[in-house]
Design a protein around this motif. Structure first.
Motif, PDB file in Angstrom:
ATOM      1  N   TYR A  78      19.401  41.862  24.642  1.00  0.00           N
ATOM      2  CA  TYR A  78      17.971  42.150  24.546  1.00  0.00           C
ATOM      3  C   TYR A  78      17.560  43.062  25.699  1.00  0.00           C
ATOM      4  N   LYS A 107      12.804  39.398  20.798  1.00  0.00           N
ATOM      5  CA  LYS A 107      13.809  38.383  21.114  1.00  0.00           C
ATOM      6  C   LYS A 107      13.603  37.072  20.363  1.00  0.00           C
ATOM      7  N   GLU A 139      13.817  43.967  23.330  1.00  0.00           N
ATOM      8  CA  GLU A 139      13.524  42.631  23.843  1.00  0.00           C
ATOM      9  C   GLU A 139      12.164  42.102  23.406  1.00  0.00           C
TER      10      GLU A 139
END
Length: 313
Positions: free
Chosen positions: A68, A45, A42
């Motif tokens: 994510y 992202k 993440e």
């Protein structure tokens, strides 16, 4: 005779359809069509969202569902066969490779970018220049107050903020700055990058650890808003810098030149046993269009030269 020919043609057509699928006749993805799930650290992202959106815009019959997650969960997805494609800031360890060896699977790793870890502080904090030695003191708990770094500081106890305890940024700090020591008690996780930035923006004593792509794309209105609310710390690898010019922020040029010390690589790891949509996506990101997206985001492309221009007086 005509009936036999028609039957033969029909069989050829059916065999052609089945050849595009697996043994059950299910349609398989290709490098530019179909549907796959990928797991993404993440921390990345913003950049991977841009890559996926562009890829799907070019290839109308491709559908990539990106999840994510913290780095630890992405690794689990890959090891448990929940995904065939992962985006990570490190390559697989020997133990992780051994799991795939037992399954007779050879993971393929594609380096796509040079990334950096950024440190952010509150806008009221005047301590925006730190050496690597000072950072090590902060992340090992030797420096617990801002006065331990600057005797003239009027701030109190240092609060270290990560996005997630299981994140790649937390692992990077443990590997690079604390020599595998536990993080100090004045550390906590905000549970998202947005919450991390919000906490630092509201708390004078905080120092946040974040992936640079969350604050590097100045064409992104969200990034511009983030930058208005926090300050980015300049870091010096020299324990005794003689001037402010020896401190470096995670700008693209400094990452490319290697003078910004908190650098790492970004990889797409695929366990596909054939050339499928995951392979097509990895090739796209490592290719010209994908690398240009990385260049625009503020990271350094892995396969595309970056021109660094020096300006004289």
């Amino acid at each position: 005779m005509k009936t036999r020919i028609a039957t033969f043609v029909a069989c050829l057509a059916m065999s052609g359809l089945i050849s595009c699928g697996d043994n059950s006749g299910e349609q398989l993805d290709t490098p530019t069509t179909g549907n796959i799930n990928i797991s993404v650290d993440e921390t990345f992202k913003p950049i991977i969202e841009s890559e996926v959106d562009t890829f799907e815009g070019i290839y109308k019959y491709a559908d990539i569902d990106a999840a994510y997650k913290p780095e630890g969960e992405v690794i689990k997805d890959l090891l448990n066969d929940s995904t065939r494609v992962a985006v990570l800031s490190r390559e697989l360890s020997e133990n992780e490779k051994a799991v795939f060896d037992q399954k007779k699977i050879i993971p393929r790793s594609t380096k796509i970018a040079i990334d950096a870890i950024a440190l952010i502080v509150n806008r009221n904090n005047k301590d925006t220049l730190l050496t690597m030695e000072e950072l090590k003191k902060v992340f090992t708990g030797q420096a617990k107050q801002w006065k331990d770094l600057d005797a003239d500081s009027k701030l109190g106890d240092i609060t270290i903020v990560f996005d997630n305890n299981n994140s790649s940024t937390a692992r990077y700090v443990r590997d690079s700055l604390t020599t595998d020591q536990k993080l100090p008690q004045n550390t906590f996780a905000a549970n998202s990058h947005e919450a991390l930035i919000d906490y630092v923006a509201k708390n004078d004593n905080a120092i946040g650890v974040i992936g640079v792509n969350w604050i590097s794309d100045f064409d992104d209105s969200t990034v511009v808003d983030f930058q208005k609310r926090i300050k980015v710390v300049g870091i010096s690898p020299d324990p005794n810098p003689q001037s402010t010019e020896e401190y470096y922020q995670p700008y693209q040029a400094y990452i490319a030149q290697g003078v910004y010390p908190l650098r790492r690589y970004l990889y797409i790891i695929s366990t596909e046993g054939r050339t499928g949509l995951g392979t097509g996506f990895a090739s796209f990101v490592a290719g010209d269009k994908g690398q240009r997206i990385i260049l625009k985001s503020g990271l350094v492309p892995a396969t595309m030269p970056v021109r660094v221009v020096g300006l004289g007086n």
